[in-house]
Scaffold this motif. Structure first.
Motif, PDB file in Angstrom:
ATOM      1  N   ARG A  33       0.630  -4.020  -7.633  1.00  0.00           N
ATOM      2  CA  ARG A  33       0.103  -4.677  -6.423  1.00  0.00           C
ATOM      3  C   ARG A  33       0.113  -6.200  -6.607  1.00  0.00           C
ATOM      4  NH1 ARG A  33      -2.612  -2.742  -2.274  1.00  0.00           N
ATOM      5  NH2 ARG A  33      -3.132  -0.817  -3.369  1.00  0.00           N
TER       6      ARG A  33
ATOM      7  N   SER B 183      -0.904   0.704 -11.071  1.00  0.00           N
ATOM      8  CA  SER B 183      -1.026   0.364  -9.655  1.00  0.00           C
ATOM      9  C   SER B 183      -1.533  -1.052  -9.431  1.00  0.00           C
ATOM     10  CB  SER B 183      -1.929   1.363  -8.932  1.00  0.00           C
ATOM     11  OG  SER B 183      -1.365   2.642  -8.965  1.00  0.00           O
TER      12      SER B 183
ATOM     13  N   ILE C 212       2.267   1.686  -3.495  1.00  0.00           N
ATOM     14  CA  ILE C 212       1.189   2.109  -4.403  1.00  0.00           C
ATOM     15  C   ILE C 212       0.870   3.588  -4.185  1.00  0.00           C
ATOM     16  CG2 ILE C 212      -1.259   1.807  -4.983  1.00  0.00           C
ATOM     17  CD1 ILE C 212       0.616  -0.431  -6.046  1.00  0.00           C
ATOM     18  N   THR C 213       0.897   4.032  -2.949  1.00  0.00           N
ATOM     19  CA  THR C 213       0.660   5.452  -2.654  1.00  0.00           C
ATOM     20  C   THR C 213       1.734   6.321  -3.312  1.00  0.00           C
ATOM     21  OG1 THR C 213      -0.436   4.929  -0.567  1.00  0.00           O
ATOM     22  CG2 THR C 213       0.448   7.155  -0.801  1.00  0.00           C
TER      23      THR C 213
ATOM     24  N   GLU D 109       0.898   6.711  -7.104  1.00  0.00           N
ATOM     25  CA  GLU D 109      -0.535   6.886  -7.317  1.00  0.00           C
ATOM     26  C   GLU D 109      -0.908   7.574  -8.635  1.00  0.00           C
ATOM     27  OE1 GLU D 109      -2.551   9.985  -4.925  1.00  0.00           O
ATOM     28  OE2 GLU D 109      -0.579  10.249  -4.044  1.00  0.00           O
TER      29      GLU D 109
ATOM     30  N   ASP E 255       0.832  -1.211   0.000  1.00  0.00           N
ATOM     31  CA  ASP E 255       0.000   0.000   0.000  1.00  0.00           C
ATOM     32  C   ASP E 255       0.862   1.255   0.000  1.00  0.00           C
ATOM     33  OD1 ASP E 255      -2.367  -1.451  -0.053  1.00  0.00           O
ATOM     34  OD2 ASP E 255      -2.726  -1.251   2.106  1.00  0.00           O
TER      35      ASP E 255
END
Length: 134
Positions: free
Chosen positions: A35, A31, A22-23, A26, A19
């Motif tokens: 993941r 993304s 991914i942030t 963004e 997470d």
């Protein structure tokens, strides 16, 4: 350019780590791919490389720039032996408990390679389109 190394022991924190990454990315369309690739790579490192031992580290290193992201997932195992990533998953193997992770990574990555006990994954990034442009 952003560089980082994260050390995991087991998979308890892998979703939080993913997470966080991914942030950081963004503004890119990849993304979902990233993941899924990381979930599969970290799971493989834990299960196959570290033999599910939570005392053995998994190193996740990555370099992020405006054009691509490169991951190195290093487990504490003895390395990859005779890895053959299939070009397709056939119906008879679709529901098997294992065997799809590297296939999924290969499908989503722009480059994948193995060096000893390190899986290297590279993904080119595409900026998201601004909704005002559509």
């Amino acid at each position: 350019m952003k560089k980082d190394e994260i050390i995991l022991y087991g998979l308890d924190e892998h979703k939080d780590v993913i997470d966080k990454i991914i942030t950081e990315i963004e503004n890119f369309e990849e993304s979902f791919d990233i993941r899924l690739m990381l979930i599969e790579a970290l799971t493989n490192a834990f299960k196959h490389g570290n033999k599910c031992c939570v005392e053995r580290p998994i190193y996740l290193r990555y370099v992020l720039n405006e054009k691509n992201i490169k991951f190195e997932i290093e487990d504490s195992g003895t390395g990859f032996k005779n890895i053959n990533i299939p070009d397709a998953i056939y119906d008879e193997n679709l529901l098997n408990d294992s065997g799809r992770g590297l296939f999924l990574i290969k499908c989503m990555a722009d480059k994948i390679e193995f060096k000893n006990n390190i899986l290297i994954i590279q993904k080119y990034l595409t900026a998201k389109k601004n909704k005002a442009q559509n």
